[in-house]
Structure formats: C-alpha cells, structure tokens
Design a protein around this motif. Structure first.
Motif, PDB file in Angstrom:
ATOM      1  N   ALA A 190     194.307  37.067  29.690  1.00 44.93           N
ATOM      2  CA  ALA A 190     195.395  37.674  28.665  1.00 44.93           C
ATOM      3  C   ALA A 190     194.721  39.155  28.182  1.00 44.93           C
ATOM      4  O   ALA A 190     195.645  40.101  28.190  1.00 44.93           O
ATOM      5  CB  ALA A 190     195.494  36.790  27.574  1.00 44.93           C
ATOM      6  N   LEU A 191     193.386  39.377  28.186  1.00 48.41           N
ATOM      7  CA  LEU A 191     193.156  40.542  27.556  1.00 48.41           C
ATOM      8  C   LEU A 191     193.264  41.869  28.649  1.00 48.41           C
ATOM      9  O   LEU A 191     193.644  42.884  28.461  1.00 48.41           O
ATOM     10  CB  LEU A 191     191.646  40.551  26.978  1.00 48.41           C
ATOM     11  CG  LEU A 191     191.461  39.820  25.801  1.00 48.41           C
ATOM     12  CD1 LEU A 191     189.786  39.801  25.604  1.00 48.41           C
ATOM     13  CD2 LEU A 191     192.223  40.323  24.702  1.00 48.41           C
ATOM     14  N   LEU A 192     192.847  41.370  30.059  1.00 45.89           N
ATOM     15  CA  LEU A 192     193.250  42.254  30.976  1.00 45.89           C
ATOM     16  C   LEU A 192     194.680  42.607  31.366  1.00 45.89           C
ATOM     17  O   LEU A 192     194.932  43.743  31.730  1.00 45.89           O
ATOM     18  CB  LEU A 192     192.709  41.435  32.568  1.00 45.89           C
ATOM     19  CG  LEU A 192     191.102  41.157  32.567  1.00 45.89           C
ATOM     20  CD1 LEU A 192     190.738  40.481  33.782  1.00 45.89           C
ATOM     21  CD2 LEU A 192     190.472  42.720  32.629  1.00 45.89           C
ATOM     22  N   PHE A 193     195.540  41.869  30.712  1.00 41.82           N
ATOM     23  CA  PHE A 193     196.849  42.178  30.799  1.00 41.82           C
ATOM     24  C   PHE A 193     197.444  42.865  29.605  1.00 41.82           C
ATOM     25  O   PHE A 193     198.551  43.404  29.673  1.00 41.82           O
ATOM     26  CB  PHE A 193     197.738  40.824  31.105  1.00 41.82           C
ATOM     27  CG  PHE A 193     199.397  40.877  31.424  1.00 41.82           C
ATOM     28  CD1 PHE A 193     199.426  40.986  32.725  1.00 41.82           C
ATOM     29  CD2 PHE A 193     200.296  40.990  30.456  1.00 41.82           C
ATOM     30  CE1 PHE A 193     200.878  40.882  33.068  1.00 41.82           C
ATOM     31  CE2 PHE A 193     201.343  41.112  30.657  1.00 41.82           C
ATOM     32  CZ  PHE A 193     201.936  41.096  32.101  1.00 41.82           C
ATOM     33  N   THR A 194     196.658  42.984  28.544  1.00 42.11           N
ATOM     34  CA  THR A 194     197.215  43.347  27.288  1.00 42.11           C
ATOM     35  C   THR A 194     197.645  44.805  27.182  1.00 42.11           C
ATOM     36  O   THR A 194     198.620  45.111  26.792  1.00 42.11           O
ATOM     37  CB  THR A 194     196.040  43.256  26.222  1.00 42.11           C
ATOM     38  OG1 THR A 194     195.838  41.749  25.917  1.00 42.11           O
ATOM     39  CG2 THR A 194     196.741  43.790  25.032  1.00 42.11           C
ATOM     40  N   PRO A 195     197.105  45.699  28.143  1.00 40.26           N
ATOM     41  CA  PRO A 195     197.773  47.028  28.070  1.00 40.26           C
ATOM     42  C   PRO A 195     199.148  47.061  28.468  1.00 40.26           C
ATOM     43  O   PRO A 195     199.718  48.069  27.914  1.00 40.26           O
ATOM     44  CB  PRO A 195     196.720  47.813  29.270  1.00 40.26           C
ATOM     45  CG  PRO A 195     195.486  47.105  29.236  1.00 40.26           C
ATOM     46  CD  PRO A 195     195.897  45.735  28.647  1.00 40.26           C
ATOM     47  N   TRP A 196     199.665  46.188  29.220  1.00 42.26           N
ATOM     48  CA  TRP A 196     201.147  46.573  29.652  1.00 42.26           C
ATOM     49  C   TRP A 196     202.107  46.215  28.484  1.00 42.26           C
ATOM     50  O   TRP A 196     202.794  47.201  28.111  1.00 42.26           O
ATOM     51  CB  TRP A 196     201.313  45.263  30.616  1.00 42.26           C
ATOM     52  CG  TRP A 196     202.537  45.299  31.474  1.00 42.26           C
ATOM     53  CD1 TRP A 196     203.927  45.801  31.034  1.00 42.26           C
ATOM     54  CD2 TRP A 196     202.856  44.930  32.786  1.00 42.26           C
ATOM     55  NE1 TRP A 196     204.748  45.606  31.857  1.00 42.26           N
ATOM     56  CE2 TRP A 196     204.286  45.214  33.052  1.00 42.26           C
ATOM     57  CE3 TRP A 196     202.078  44.706  34.012  1.00 42.26           C
ATOM     58  CZ2 TRP A 196     204.827  44.990  34.296  1.00 42.26           C
ATOM     59  CZ3 TRP A 196     202.611  44.668  35.019  1.00 42.26           C
ATOM     60  CH2 TRP A 196     203.998  44.712  35.398  1.00 42.26           C
ATOM     61  N   PRO A 197     201.857  45.251  27.631  1.00 40.50           N
ATOM     62  CA  PRO A 197     202.768  45.084  26.469  1.00 40.50           C
ATOM     63  C   PRO A 197     202.563  46.145  25.290  1.00 40.50           C
ATOM     64  O   PRO A 197     203.143  46.790  24.653  1.00 40.50           O
ATOM     65  CB  PRO A 197     202.722  43.711  25.906  1.00 40.50           C
ATOM     66  CG  PRO A 197     201.237  43.174  26.375  1.00 40.50           C
ATOM     67  CD  PRO A 197     201.254  44.113  27.866  1.00 40.50           C
ATOM     68  N   LEU A 198     201.213  46.469  25.165  1.00 38.52           N
ATOM     69  CA  LEU A 198     200.823  47.357  23.986  1.00 38.52           C
ATOM     70  C   LEU A 198     201.467  48.969  24.441  1.00 38.52           C
ATOM     71  O   LEU A 198     201.738  49.423  23.593  1.00 38.52           O
ATOM     72  CB  LEU A 198     199.315  47.476  24.142  1.00 38.52           C
ATOM     73  CG  LEU A 198     198.531  46.586  23.399  1.00 38.52           C
ATOM     74  CD1 LEU A 198     196.943  46.815  23.237  1.00 38.52           C
ATOM     75  CD2 LEU A 198     199.122  46.331  21.940  1.00 38.52           C
ATOM     76  N   VAL A 199     201.360  49.120  25.566  1.00 41.67           N
ATOM     77  CA  VAL A 199     202.145  50.552  26.120  1.00 41.67           C
ATOM     78  C   VAL A 199     203.474  50.503  25.887  1.00 41.67           C
ATOM     79  O   VAL A 199     203.980  51.336  25.549  1.00 41.67           O
ATOM     80  CB  VAL A 199     201.536  51.191  27.600  1.00 41.67           C
ATOM     81  CG1 VAL A 199     202.427  52.337  27.942  1.00 41.67           C
ATOM     82  CG2 VAL A 199     200.178  51.188  27.734  1.00 41.67           C
TER      83      VAL A 199
END
Length: 467
Positions: A305-314
């Motif tokens: 999940a943390l590796l994926f997090t930049p997608w929604p944060l951006v």
C-alpha cells in the motif's frame, strides 16, 4: 424542479450537510472499487482458492455497478432521486456488513454484487442531486468536488486497504463502510429536500438489454482464458452483440430512452472512448500492482500500500489544480497532456524489473498519479460539455458506466493473465511474471487513450461544444 428553483429554498448549512452526505457515499462507493485489490493474495490464502478466482471479488462489484447505473439513472426520474438515494445507501451499507461476515468466496462475491448495486444507485443520483441543491453559479465548484472525490476514492483504495490490513483482518475492509453509511443515511434523511418525480414510461426493455450486454461482455472476456470452456466465452460475446442490437433498436423507438442515441456525437463518442481506454489501463494497474509488489518484491500488504500511495496523494494535489487550469486553457489540451504523462508512468512501472530501488517504484506511481490527476477532470468536463443540455443526466450515466466497465475489463485482463501464466496453481513466480507482463497491456491502453485524445483535440477545434 430545476436546481435554480430549488436552491434558494435551502439554507447554506443544509446544502453543505446534504453535499457531505452525497460525497461520503460517493467516496465509500468508489473506494470499494479498489480497496480489496491489495488483499487479493491474502484472500486466496485465507479462503483456500486460486489467486485468479479472488479477482472475482473486485470484478463482481464493478460488474454490478456497470450493469446497474444506466437503469438506476432513469429510475431516479421515475420514483424520485431522494427516495432512490435513501434506498441505495442502506443497501450498500448492509451489503458491506454481509461482505465482512462472508465465510466463503462465493458468499463474499454475492454480497459484493449487492454492494455494487447499492453503489450504482448512489453514483446514478449523486450528480443530479448536486445540480438540484446548488444554484448555477456554484455548480462548477461542487461538481468539481464530486469529480475529485471519485478520483481520490478510486485511487486511494489500495493504500487504505493496505493500512487496514496492517493492523486488522480483511473483513475490516468492509466494516469501515458501516458507520460511514449510517451517518450518510441519517444526514440525507434530515437535510435532502423532497422532489417531484417525473412520471412517465420507464424504459424497462432498454434497462434489461443494457445490463445484459454489459454483463455478457465482461464475463465473456474473462472466460477467454479458460481454454477448456472457450465456447462459453464465445456464446457470451454473441449474447453481448445481440443485446447491443436489441438495445439500439429499443432506444430508437422508446418514448423516454434510457440512453438517447442522439447523445453520441463525434466529440462525445471520442471523449467516452478516451476515458474508457484510460480506465482500462488504470484498472489493470490497480489489480496487477498488489500481486507484483507482494510476489516479486516480497512486500507485505502494508508495504504494498505504501508503495502505491504516491498515486492517490498526487491526485489529491493535482486534480483540483487541473480543474482550475481547465477554465483558462482548452480542457482537451490538458487531458492529452495528462494521458502522455500517465503512459510514461505505466511504462516506468512495466520496466521496474525484479529488484528496483524503492525510490524508483515511488516515482513511477507518482508519475501515474500526476498523469491521471491531470487528465480526469478536463476530460469529464469535455464529456459533459459535448452533450446537449437536454441529455445531461444521460451523459452522467454514461460517464459512470464507462468508468466501471473500463475498470471491470481491467480486472478481467489481470485474471486472464494469471490463468494463462499458470498462477492459478499458486506459484509466486508465475504470479509475479503475470503481473509484470500485464502492465504492458495497461501501457497499450493508455497509449490508445492518448491517440484518441489527440484525435478528439483536432475534432473539437472545429466543432462547438455545449449545444
């Protein structure tokens, strides 16, 4: 009753609370399109099923939404959008509780179908309710909030799922919907104004043919991987074609068609096609990446999940800015730019290899978020602007159906890749190989969306929108 007529009778506080209810329900419905993706490998272990079968947990929800949105959009005119909303929210909430208590994969998938129907009802009436709540001068801002909520919900699902799984068992992926659903329902019951339903002939045949076509298409595509029963897929695809023909014939003669065929002008059709291809690429990535992170990289659900997090944060940062910039430049130019960036991000993910540095994984997902966040709002605006005003509600239904069909097709493509690669036997190496390879299909989908967007840019340069 028009939005301009209804809005002055409501206080600012009541409008705000009503909007909060709608956005909460929209957020939980869109989060549930992808929150289970990060849990699919764990579900395969806990429920003692093949990894390819767990994809049905994602597909069933998306399939139910896609099949139900066209029918429920028109039903809102028939029985009243407030009444339909007050049905959809508790259906979604109770089905979420059923998902959490499901003892087997079959029961879980069944409740996901019911959950998808409830979500479809909410999505179908959300934009019409917002249009009625707010005066025209505030519609742009509030519809922008709705679009941002959808983008955040769809993208944040894997991250939220990983955070939940780090501390709690998988049923909590669904239990979190219960208190939110109760709060949303109570708010709506108190503050949503009553409307006058537009009585008339409901297009039941059109609703049946549309749902049949969507279901046959998505299930048929998924069955293509089963070589032993390939004829099942062929039969379903033929059924899809027959349903499409019957749907078109029905819409031509219906007094109140479910989806007016006059809606599909050149610019509108190109915008729909562009969005569908982008949703396909996103749907593939959202299902494939958890398998890749947890098999090839040995990540836990939380680390995945943390590796994926930049997608929604951006997306949270970029989507509102993109919407504002679209007021100053041609939305089609901004949408095309976003798709180019999204394609680059997906290429970066597909080229990561078996042992990439963490910063490169984070950068790749961030680039995808940048591209998708830049693209979605301007493209949605183009879609609504390309539709004649009298077809605004139908255009909203097409938008929601298009998203769920694209994402459903994406999860089906991943399921096919898992079966073909032999990952159904539980091989971690096969799952990793399949997840890595199928990302190139996502790249192709994003590239196709980019090409369609470029064609749309040329066409809309000469065709006035918003007739």
């Amino acid at each position: 009753m028009t939005s301009s007529a209804a809005a002055p009778t409501l206080s600012a506080r009541r409008r705000t609370l009503a909007l909060v209810s709608i956005l909460l329900s929209t957020l939980t419905g869109t989060i549930d399109t992808s929150i289970v993706n990060v849990a699919l490998p764990k579900l395969a272990t806990d429920l003692h099923v093949a990894p390819s079968e767990t994809v049905w947990v994602a597909t069933a929800f998306l399939l139910a939404v896609a099949c139900s949105v066209p029918a429920t959009s028109a039903l809102g005119d028939q029985i009243g959008r407030r009444r339909l909303y007050l049905i959809g929210v508790p259906v979604f909430t109770l089905a979420s509780l059923g998902c959490a208590l499901a003892p087997t994969l079959a029961v879980l998938v069944a409740f996901r179908v019911v959950q998808g129907i409830g979500s479809a009802v909410v999505l179908a009436v959300a934009i019409p309710l917002i249009r009625r709540l707010f005066p025209p001068e505030r519609l742009g801002q509030t519809l922008g909030l709705n679009a941002m909520t959808v983008a955040i919900g769809t993208s944040a699902g894997p991250t939220l799922g990983g955070l939940i799984l780090a501390a709690l068992p998988w049923p909590w992926l669904f239990l979190i919907n219960v208190p939110i659903g109760v709060a949303s329902f109570v708010l709506a019951l108190v503050v949503l104004p009553k409307g006058v339903p537009e009585r008339g002939d409901y297009d039941w045949p059109g609703a049946v043919w549309a749902a049949g076509a969507i279901a046959a298409l998505l299930v048929g595509v998924r069955q293509l991987a089963a070589v032993a029963t390939l004829w099942h897929a062929l039969v379903l695809l033929v059924v899809c074609a027959v349903c499409v023909v019957l749907f078109v014939r029905r819409e031509r003669m219906a007094a109140r068609p479910l989806i007016p065929l006059g809606l599909f002008t050149g610019p509108f059709s190109l915008t729909v096609g562009t969005a569908w291809a982008s949703f396909l690429g996103q749907g593939i990535a959202f299902v494939a990446l958890p398998f890749l992170f947890q098999t090839a990289y040995g990540a836990s659900p939380l680390e995945s999940a943390l590796l994926f997090t930049p997608w929604p944060l951006v997306i949270v940062v970029v989507a509102p800015l993109s919407g504002r910039i679209a007021d100053r430049v041609r939305p089609a130019v901004l949408a095309l730019t976003g798709l180019v960036v999204l394609t680059i991000g997906l290429v970066m993910l597909a080229l990561l290899g078996s042992a990439p540095p963490i910063w490169l994984v984070l950068l790749s997902t961030a680039v995808c978020g940048l591209g998708y966040g830049t693209f979605q709002s301007p493209n949605n605006r183009d879609m609504m602007a390309a539709a004649p005003l009298r077809y605004a509600a139908s255009a909203s239904a097409v938008l929601n159906t298009n998203r769920t069909v694209g994402q459903s097709a994406g999860s089906a493509v991943v399921s096919i890749a898992l079966v073909v690669s032999g990952a159904a036997a539980g091989s971690m190496a096969a799952q990793s190989s399949a997840a890595s390879a199928v990302l190139w299909v996502a790249v192709v989908a994003a590239a196709a969306a980019t090409i369609l967007s470029a064609v749309k840019l040329r066409v809309t340069a000469a065709v006035p929108l918003g007739r």
